[in-house]
Design a protein around this motif. Structure first.
Motif, short mmCIF file in Angstrom:
data_model
loop_
_atom_site.label_atom_id
_atom_site.label_comp_id
_atom_site.label_asym_id
_atom_site.label_seq_id
_atom_site.Cartn_x
_atom_site.Cartn_y
_atom_site.Cartn_z
N UNK A 162 0.68 -1.20 -0.06
CA UNK A 162 -0.06 0.21 -0.13
C UNK A 162 0.75 1.27 -0.04
N UNK A 163 0.53 2.27 -0.95
CA UNK A 163 1.47 3.13 -1.14
C UNK A 163 0.63 4.50 -0.57
N UNK A 164 1.47 5.39 0.06
CA UNK A 164 0.87 6.64 0.73
C UNK A 164 1.16 7.85 -0.27
N UNK A 165 0.17 8.69 -0.78
CA UNK A 165 0.56 9.61 -1.87
C UNK A 165 -0.22 10.86 -1.09
N UNK A 166 0.42 12.01 -1.66
CA UNK A 166 0.08 13.24 -1.23
C UNK A 166 0.84 14.40 -2.15
N UNK A 167 0.20 15.68 -2.22
CA UNK A 167 1.13 16.57 -2.74
C UNK A 167 0.17 17.51 -3.51
N UNK A 168 -1.26 17.31 -3.59
CA UNK A 168 -2.19 18.17 -4.11
C UNK A 168 -2.46 19.76 -3.65
N UNK A 169 -1.67 19.80 -2.39
CA UNK A 169 -1.86 20.86 -1.55
C UNK A 169 -0.61 21.74 -1.39
N UNK A 170 0.25 21.03 -2.19
CA UNK A 170 1.68 21.84 -2.64
C UNK A 170 1.47 22.82 -3.42
N UNK A 171 1.85 23.91 -3.24
CA UNK A 171 2.02 25.02 -4.13
C UNK A 171 3.49 25.52 -4.61
N UNK B 33 4.72 8.29 -3.51
CA UNK B 33 4.54 8.89 -4.99
C UNK B 33 4.16 10.44 -4.53
N UNK B 34 4.75 11.15 -5.38
CA UNK B 34 4.59 12.76 -5.28
C UNK B 34 3.37 13.37 -5.99
N UNK B 35 2.23 13.75 -5.46
CA UNK B 35 1.43 14.29 -6.52
C UNK B 35 1.52 15.71 -6.97
N UNK C 42 8.66 8.62 -8.13
CA UNK C 42 7.74 8.84 -9.24
C UNK C 42 6.91 10.04 -8.80
N UNK C 43 5.79 10.44 -9.84
CA UNK C 43 5.23 11.60 -9.63
C UNK C 43 3.82 11.36 -10.51
N UNK C 44 2.74 11.66 -9.70
CA UNK C 44 1.37 11.52 -10.40
C UNK C 44 0.69 12.98 -10.40
N UNK C 45 0.10 13.27 -11.48
CA UNK C 45 -0.46 14.47 -11.75
C UNK C 45 -1.93 14.52 -11.20
N UNK C 46 -2.19 15.33 -10.35
CA UNK C 46 -3.36 15.74 -9.55
C UNK C 46 -4.20 16.34 -10.48
N UNK C 47 -5.65 15.77 -10.91
CA UNK C 47 -6.57 16.60 -11.69
C UNK C 47 -6.35 17.18 -13.24
N UNK C 48 -7.00 18.30 -13.55
CA UNK C 48 -6.86 18.78 -14.74
C UNK C 48 -6.30 18.04 -15.75
N UNK C 49 -7.03 16.97 -16.24
CA UNK C 49 -6.24 16.09 -16.91
C UNK C 49 -5.53 16.43 -18.36
N UNK C 50 -6.79 17.78 -18.79
CA UNK C 50 -6.33 17.82 -20.19
C UNK C 50 -5.14 18.91 -20.29
N UNK C 51 -4.90 19.59 -18.94
CA UNK C 51 -3.51 20.53 -19.01
C UNK C 51 -2.30 19.77 -18.60
N UNK C 52 -2.66 18.48 -18.26
CA UNK C 52 -1.36 17.77 -17.53
C UNK C 52 -0.87 16.82 -18.59
N UNK D 272 1.25 8.35 -13.28
CA UNK D 272 -0.25 8.33 -13.91
C UNK D 272 -0.78 9.93 -13.60
N UNK D 273 -2.06 10.13 -14.32
CA UNK D 273 -2.67 11.37 -14.28
C UNK D 273 -3.96 10.94 -13.59
N UNK D 274 -4.50 11.78 -12.79
CA UNK D 274 -5.84 11.66 -12.36
C UNK D 274 -6.75 11.99 -13.17
#
Ligand SMILES: [Mg+2]
Length: 368
Positions: free
Chosen positions: A253-262, A278-280, A305-315, A327-329
Motif C-alpha cells: 500500500x502506497x501513501x500519496x499526497x501533494x495536491x496542496x503543495x503550491x 509517490x508525489x502528486x 515517481x510523480x502523479x498528476x493531480x486533476x486537470x487531465x487536459x492541462x496535464x 499516472x494522471x488523475x
C-alpha cells in the motif's frame, strides 16, 4: 511597468504578450458530491488567455473567481511585454515575486499557474509545435486512473462509475473514503465487485483520519480489498503523520499526497519528511508547467515517481515530458468541465491520454 530590467528590455516582437484576459465559469456538478472532508455542488474554473497579435495561449486553474481580479490587477500588467520565446523562466520568478505580500501558496500560485500554462501554450503555438515536443517528450502517451467514487454516491452509482472506467480500458480507479468510515466497507466492497480483481483500486481520504485511524484503515484496505494507493490518509499538513502511516502500512500500500503543495518549498517539505511513496503535483496549483518541472525535479532527487493531480487536459503534454511519471488523475468533475469548455479535449484510449501532435500547444481551444 515591464517585468524586464532595462538591460533585458527588448524591442517589441511578435512573440511578446500584448494582451491578457481572464474569466471564471462555475459549472454545476451532475449530482451533489462530497469526499472525506468537503461537500460541493459546483466547480469553478478560472481561464486565462494571453495574446501576441493574433496568436493566443490558453491556461486555467480551478479556484474561486476572485483569482480573476488577482490576475487582472496583479499579474497581467507584468505579463504584458513578456517575450514567450525567451522570458518564461524569468517571468515565472518575477510573477512569484509580485505575489509575495498577496500570498504565494494558495490562490496566488493558482493564478500564477493559469498564466504560466497560457504562456507555455502561446510559446508552443508560435513555434507551431505540440507542447510535448517543446517541453521535450519522453513518451507518446500518459497513463490515467479514473477518479470519483464520491462519498455522496449510492453503491449503484459507485459501481456504475468505477466499472465504466474499467470497461473503457482504464485499469486503475480511485474512490473517496473517510466521511462515514463505518459505511466504507460496503462502498469499497461494491467498488471491488464492479471492477474485478485485476483492476488497481485506490482510496483517497482527503485528510479525514487521525494517525491511528489512518493506520487501522490502511491495513484493512490493503488486506481486505487489495487497495494499493492511500491518498491523504491524514491531513497533508501533517507530513510526519503521513510518514507514520507509511511506516505502519503493508508494503503493497502506497501513501500519496501533494495536491496542496503550491510553492517548491511545499514539495520539499513532503519529500524531506519521507511523507509519500509517490508525489502528486497539480499543474494548476504548483505554478503551471514551470512549477511542475521544478517539483518533478525535486521528486526525482528523492527517487520518487510523480502523479498528476486533476486537470487531465492541462496535464497530458507535460506528463509525457517527465521521465519518472506514473499516472494522471482522470477526475470526474474536471473531465466534465474541460469537455464543456474546450475543443481539442483528449479521450483515454487503452487507459492513457495521447497528445494530438497535429495540434500546436496543448491543443485546447476555448469553445465559441
Ligand atoms: Mg486527493
Amino acid at each position: 511597468m515591464s517585468l524586464l530590467s532595462p538591460s533585458r528590455k527588448r524591442s517589441s516582437s511578435s512573440s511578446q504578450v500584448d494582451r491578457v484576459e481572464a474569466f471564471a465559469r462555475t459549472i454545476p456538478t451532475d449530482e451533489p458530491e462530497s469526499d472525506g472532508t468537503l461537500e460541493w455542488d459546483s466547480t469553478t474554473i478560472v481561464v486565462v488567455r494571453v495574446f501576441a497579435g493574433d496568436a493566443v495561449g490558453l491556461g486555467y486553474t480551478y479556484t474561486h473567481d476572485a483569482a480573476v481580479r488577482l490576475i487582472e490587477d496583479k499579474l497581467a500588467p507584468a505579463v504584458r511585454g513578456v517575450d514567450v520565446e525567451t522570458d518564461l523562466s524569468h517571468a515565472w520568478h518575477e510573477l512569484g515575486h509580485l505575489l509575495r505580500n498577496v500570498g504565494r501558496p494558495g490562490m496566488g500560485f493558482m493564478a500564477l499557474s493559469a498564466v504560466d500554462i497560457a504562456l507555455w501554450d502561446l510559446r508552443a503555438r508560435l513555434l507551431g509545435q505540440p507542447l510535448v515536443d517543446v517541453l521535450g517528450g519522453v513518451r507518446d502517451e500518459a497513463a490515467v486512473y479514473g477518479s470519483g467514487g464520491f462519498t455522496s454516491y449510492s453503491l449503484e452509482r459507485i459501481a456504475e462509475q468505477l466499472g465504466g472506467w474499467v470497461a473503457q480500458g482504464i485499469p486503475r480507479v480511485k474512490m473517496k473514503v473517510g466521511r462515514s468510515p463505518d459505511d466504507d466497507p460496503a462502498r469499497v466492497d461494491a467498488a471491488r465487485v464492479a471492477i474485478g480483481d485485476t483492476t488497481e483500486l485506490y482510496v483517497d481520504a482527503n485528510g479525514a483520519f487521525d494517525r491511528d485511524e489512518a493506520v487501522h484503515w490502511a491495513n484493512r484496505y490493503a488486506n481486505d480489498w487489495g487497495v494499493t494507493w492511500f491518498e491523504e490518509p491524514v491531513s497533508s499538513a501533517d507530513a510526519d503523520g503521513l510518514r507514520h502511516v507509511r511506516e505502519h502500512s503493508p508494503p503493497q500500500l502506497q501513501v500519496a499526497a501533494g495536491e496542496y503543495a503550491y510553492v517548491p518549498a511545499d514539495f520539499l517539505n513532503l519529500l524531506r519528511a519521507n511523507a509519500v511513496d509517490c508525489l502528486q503535483i497539480d499543474v494548476t496549483r504548483c505554478g503551471g508547467y514551470t512549477g511542475f518541472l521544478n517539483a518533478a525535479g525535486l521528486a526525482e532527487q528523492f527517487g520518487l515517481q510523480i502523479s498528476a493531480h486533476c486537470a487531465p487536459q492541462a496535464s497530458t503534454h507535460i506528463c509525457c515530458a517527465v521521465p519518472h511519471f506514473r499516472h494522471i488523475e482522470y477526475f470526474h468533475d474536471h473531465v466534465r468541465v474541460e469537455r464543456e469548455l474546450f475543443d481539442g479535449v483528449l479521450e483515454p484510449q487503452g487507459g492513457a491520454l495521447r497528445p494530438d501532435r497535429s495540434r500546436a500547444g496543448h491543443g485546447l481551444e476555448l469553445k465559441a
